[in-house]
Enzyme design. Structure first.
Site, PDB file in Angstrom:
ATOM      1  N   ALA A  68       0.872  -1.189   0.000  1.00 52.72           N
ATOM      2  CA  ALA A  68       0.000   0.000   0.000  1.00 52.72           C
ATOM      3  C   ALA A  68       0.905   1.234   0.000  1.00 52.72           C
ATOM      4  O   ALA A  68       0.814   2.112   0.875  1.00 52.72           O
ATOM      5  CB  ALA A  68      -0.969  -0.005   1.177  1.00 52.72           C
TER       6      ALA A  68
ATOM      7  N   HIS B 202       7.061   5.651   1.610  1.00 50.11           N
ATOM      8  CA  HIS B 202       7.822   4.458   1.197  1.00 50.11           C
ATOM      9  C   HIS B 202       8.783   4.817   0.059  1.00 50.11           C
ATOM     10  O   HIS B 202       9.932   4.366   0.023  1.00 50.11           O
ATOM     11  CB  HIS B 202       6.884   3.355   0.690  1.00 50.11           C
TER      12      HIS B 202
HETATM   13  P1  AMP Z   1       5.129  -0.249   6.404  1.00 50.90           P
HETATM   14  O1  AMP Z   1       4.765  -0.629   5.012  1.00 50.90           O
HETATM   15  O2  AMP Z   1       4.097   0.598   7.079  1.00 50.90           O
HETATM   16  O3  AMP Z   1       5.625  -1.399   7.231  1.00 50.90           O
HETATM   17  O4  AMP Z   1       6.373   0.718   6.267  1.00 50.90           O
HETATM   18  C1  AMP Z   1       7.530   0.329   5.586  1.00 50.90           C
HETATM   19  C2  AMP Z   1       8.599   1.330   5.856  1.00 50.90           C
HETATM   20  O5  AMP Z   1       8.191   2.610   5.405  1.00 50.90           O
HETATM   21  C3  AMP Z   1       8.910   1.465   7.349  1.00 50.90           C
HETATM   22  O6  AMP Z   1      10.316   1.577   7.525  1.00 50.90           O
HETATM   23  C4  AMP Z   1       8.199   2.728   7.722  1.00 50.90           C
HETATM   24  O7  AMP Z   1       8.767   3.393   8.828  1.00 50.90           O
HETATM   25  C5  AMP Z   1       8.380   3.549   6.444  1.00 50.90           C
HETATM   26  N1  AMP Z   1       7.406   4.621   6.372  1.00 50.90           N
HETATM   27  C6  AMP Z   1       6.069   4.523   6.567  1.00 50.90           C
HETATM   28  N2  AMP Z   1       5.492   5.739   6.497  1.00 50.90           N
HETATM   29  C7  AMP Z   1       6.487   6.626   6.262  1.00 50.90           C
HETATM   30  C8  AMP Z   1       6.529   8.030   6.097  1.00 50.90           C
HETATM   31  N3  AMP Z   1       5.439   8.786   6.168  1.00 50.90           N
HETATM   32  N4  AMP Z   1       7.730   8.613   5.850  1.00 50.90           N
HETATM   33  C9  AMP Z   1       8.856   7.849   5.785  1.00 50.90           C
HETATM   34  N5  AMP Z   1       8.883   6.512   5.930  1.00 50.90           N
HETATM   35  C10 AMP Z   1       7.713   5.906   6.173  1.00 50.90           C
END
Ligand code: AMP
Length: 283
Positions: free
Chosen positions: A32, A37
């Site tokens: 998503a 990301h």
């Molecule tokens: P997730 O798909 O939510 O597990 O996130 C994957 C990676 O993206 C993790 O390292 C999160 O910390 C990073 N991430 C999620 N949201 C953000 C954001 N707004 N800014 C920077 N990195 C993000």
């Protein structure tokens, strides 16, 4: 972009690439994908020769079955976004590929997980530790990129890498935000329009609290004021925590003078969606 769903095939490909001297960057995600990301992908592209992104909605890190069930899954769109961003490799394994047997290994991270997310989401960091260890073994990255938005996760991965001798540098990338300051998150799409507007209060309170800290106000006073604002019924936030913690250990702070870096962290529900955010302050 090359797409793999089998770990053995990915490992074989990456072994060849490593032999040609390529520096491998890794961005683990649950899909998503949004601009947050993609900022991790950009960071990896600029610091390494080959960027591997993984998309896997990891069941062991969800302590709430409904959250897992409702987690958005948009693989086709994610694939297009990654392709456009210039990502070279996508790993999107199925459940059976990552968990072919019942896992017995248990991760606990001591004081690092007795607070905040660890406290409110029991077992969450065990799941994170398990899946990230598996992924680090498969990808063997030189650099791995994580978002500051999940600050406690960053500290836990740094500890995990150190404890288990993973030969990887953990890079923490700043949080990408919407125009009103709301931290980008895959969960934001589940906010109703009114809730979406209200959600900006989280970042606003973090910023106000940071300013008050810098102006020399006391920690307890600021914490109380932030909790008051966030639990004010008109804001529509169901607050779980507002913490002022040490930026490294994430333990609550009493005397600001004793710390080099502070982390202001918040978590709460807006409608049915659980949101988290944080700010780091260098002192
Ligand atoms: P997730 O798909 O939510 O597990 O996130 C994957 C990676 O993206 C993790 O390292 C999160 O910390 C990073 N991430 C999620 N949201 C953000 C954001 N707004 N800014 C920077 N990195 C993000």
């Amino acid at each position: 972009m090359l797409v793999f769903d089998k770990k053995a095939e990915l490992t074989e490909y990456l072994t060849q690439q490593r032999q040609t001297g390529k520096l491998i960057g890794f961005v683990p995600t649950m899909g998503a994908l949004h601009q947050g990301h993609l900022s991790l992908i950009e960071a990896s592209l600029s610091q390494t020769d080959l960027t591997v992104c993984s998309i896997f909605v990891n069941p062991t890190q969800f302590n709430n079955p409904q959250d897992l069930e409702k987690y958005p899954r948009t693989l086709e769109k994610d694939r297009e976004l990654l392709e456009k961003a210039g990502c070279q490799v996508l790993f999107c394994p199925g459940q059976q590929e990552m968990y072919p047997n019942v896992s017995y290994t248990n991760f606990s991270f001591g004081l690092l997980e007795t607070v905040m997310e660890g406290y409110f989401r029991p077992g969450h960091f065990h799941g994170v530790g398990l899946v990230v260890s598996k992924l680090f073994h498969i990808v063997q990255p030189n650099l791995a990129f994580f978002g500051q938005k999940d600050l406690q996760q960053c500290r836990i991965i740094e500890q995990l890498a150190k404890d288990l001798f993973f030969n990887v540098s953990v890079v923490v990338v700043p949080t990408m935000r919407e125009a009103d300051g709301l931290a980008m998150s895959s969960r934001n799409v589940r906010l109703q329009p009114g809730e979406r507007k209200e959600a900006a209060i989280l970042y606003k309170v973090l910023q106000e609290s940071a300013n008050r800290l810098l102006a020399g106000e006391g920690v307890q006073e600021i914490k109380k004021a932030a909790e008051r604002t966030l639990t004010n019924t008109t804001t529509g936030v169901r607050l779980e925590y507002f913490c002022i913690a040490d930026g490294g250990t994430l333990q609550p702070v009493k005397d600001v003078q004793q710390h080099k870096q502070l982390a202001l962290c918040v978590a709460g529900y807006v409608g049915e969606v659980r949101l988290i955010d944080n700010l780091l302050l260098e002192l």
